[in-house]
Design a protein around this motif. Structure first.
Motif, PDB file in Angstrom:
ATOM      1  N   VAL A  30       0.845  -1.195   0.000  1.00  0.00           N
ATOM      2  CA  VAL A  30       0.000   0.000   0.000  1.00  0.00           C
ATOM      3  C   VAL A  30       0.879   1.244   0.000  1.00  0.00           C
ATOM      4  CG1 VAL A  30      -1.773   1.306   1.241  1.00  0.00           C
ATOM      5  CG2 VAL A  30      -1.845  -1.202   1.220  1.00  0.00           C
ATOM      6  N   ILE A  67      -3.342   0.795  -3.418  1.00  0.00           N
ATOM      7  CA  ILE A  67      -2.557  -0.412  -3.662  1.00  0.00           C
ATOM      8  C   ILE A  67      -1.513  -0.135  -4.735  1.00  0.00           C
ATOM      9  CG2 ILE A  67      -2.628  -2.789  -4.488  1.00  0.00           C
ATOM     10  CD1 ILE A  67      -5.412  -3.027  -3.244  1.00  0.00           C
ATOM     11  N   VAL A  85      -7.721   2.018  -0.375  1.00  0.00           N
ATOM     12  CA  VAL A  85      -8.030   1.038   0.664  1.00  0.00           C
ATOM     13  C   VAL A  85      -7.769   1.605   2.054  1.00  0.00           C
ATOM     14  CG1 VAL A  85      -7.581  -0.991  -0.787  1.00  0.00           C
ATOM     15  CG2 VAL A  85      -5.689   0.046   0.497  1.00  0.00           C
ATOM     16  N   VAL A  87      -6.777  -0.131   5.955  1.00  0.00           N
ATOM     17  CA  VAL A  87      -6.101  -1.349   6.401  1.00  0.00           C
ATOM     18  C   VAL A  87      -6.299  -1.539   7.897  1.00  0.00           C
ATOM     19  CG1 VAL A  87      -3.898  -2.569   6.567  1.00  0.00           C
ATOM     20  CG2 VAL A  87      -4.379  -1.130   4.569  1.00  0.00           C
ATOM     21  N   VAL A 132      -7.161  -5.827   4.297  1.00  0.00           N
ATOM     22  CA  VAL A 132      -7.261  -4.690   3.377  1.00  0.00           C
ATOM     23  C   VAL A 132      -8.705  -4.553   2.894  1.00  0.00           C
ATOM     24  CG1 VAL A 132      -6.420  -3.719   1.215  1.00  0.00           C
ATOM     25  CG2 VAL A 132      -4.856  -4.996   2.687  1.00  0.00           C
TER      26      VAL A 132
END
Length: 337
Positions: A30, A67, A85, A87, A132
């Motif tokens: 990431v 990502i 995303v 996490v 994720v």
């Protein structure tokens, strides 16, 4: 890449670290957009420490990003390069007896990012695919960085089960206390009082929606008038206020202990807990609550913007820590890129 690295004994340094790469099929790399500085980070850096961590680790666990690369299993699960995303920094194993019993919050094999494995106060971080979660492009990065602590707070708030019209007292107006405040307000609880010694943080709690914010001495003096029977809900968002929560609880009240400080040893009047039928809940990390927190941030339903008081570049992380220690900051978000 530059990274904020913990060296033990309260030492944090900005130094060069190698970029992580995909090694396992479920690896996700990431590119960090924003990473919040947490009260846990402060506890790790205290001497003696109030929370354990491994020296040599890159700190930072409250983060969102995009990502940069993903292994074959991660791609098969729908995680693709360029996707935004959030996490979960506490990946659960899924196979220990607690995970299999539906209690992943008690997973025996958690190795938290930013604490026991490299975290996100840097440009690139590696996480397993099962931690994720897709995130919409809409939320501002500094607000989206609140998703991880919000997910933890949603877990704690669900234990308290706030109901419309119930009174609440939150001890501490750091980011966690203000997130509890936002969730309680959304649930219809009220009045909600926030107890906080820092004038700067009391202003933030006012902006988030507290009915009244008070310094500890002022609250102790006025509580008989504000809440003659005590509060229905109480939250220790500091880690040292269990005794105060018991003292100010109404009959049958629910108390959530959220703040952590392994050096704190508050005196507790156990008789009061039993005689007044109080319910006490310890709350820790997330418990199937990441998707809920993401939806709450994406919807804009909570008043979260005032909580982020400082946005700083990575090389000013140490200054951000000082702002948090002094109470001048409520939430510091670091932009590592």
């Amino acid at each position: 890449m530059k990274a904020a690295v913990f060296h033990g004994d309260g030492v944090l340094r900005i130094e060069e670290r190698p970029e992580p790469g995909v090694e396992a099929p479920d690896d996700v790399i990431v590119a960090v957009e924003a990473c919040g500085v947490c009260g846990t980070d402060i506890q790790i850096l205290n001497v003696p420490p109030g929370h354990p961590a491994d020296p040599g680790v890159v700190m930072g666990h409250e983060f969102i990003g995009r990502i940069a690369a993903a292994g074959s299993e991660a791609q098969a699960a729908g995680l693709q390069a360029g996707q935004r995303v959030a996490v979960d920094p506490d990946p659960k194993c899924g196979v220990c007896r607690y995970c299999r019993a539906g209690r992943p919050v008690n997973c025996l094999n958690i190795r938290a990012l930013g604490i026991f494995r490299d975290g996100a106060l840097t440009s690139l971080v590696k996480a397993p695919a099962n931690a994720v979660f897709p995130l919409a492009d809409g939320p501002r990065m500094e607000v989206a960085a609140l998703i991880e602590p919000l997910a933890c707070v949603v877990n704690g708030a669900s234990k308290a089960n706030p109901r419309p019209g119930e009174s609440a007292v939150i001890f501490g107006a750091g980011a966690i206390g203000c997130l509890f405040l936002a969730v309680f307000r959304a649930s219809g609880a009220g009045p909600v009082f926030v107890v906080e010694p820092s004038p700067d943080r009391r202003k933030v709690a006012d902006a988030v929606g507290a009915d009244e914010t008070l310094a500890p001495d002022e609250f102790a003096a006025r509580r008989p008038d504000l809440l003659p029977e005590g509060a229905d809900l109480l939250v220790d968002a500091v880690g040292t206020q269990f005794g105060s929560a018991v003292e100010h609880a109404a009959l049958g009240a629910r108390i959530v202990l959220f703040g952590q400080n392994q050096n704190a040893r508050p005196p507790i009047h156990q008789y009061s807990i039993t005689e007044r039928s109080l319910s006490v809940f310890g709350s820790y990390i997330t418990n199937f609550t990441f998707p809920t927190a993401i939806r709450m941030v994406e919807s804009g339903a909570l008043r979260l913007e005032p909580i982020v008081t400082h946005v700083l570049p990575l090389d000013q992380t140490l200054a951000g820590l000082d702002l948090l220690r002094s109470g001048q900051a409520t939430k510091v978000v670091v932009l590592p890129q």
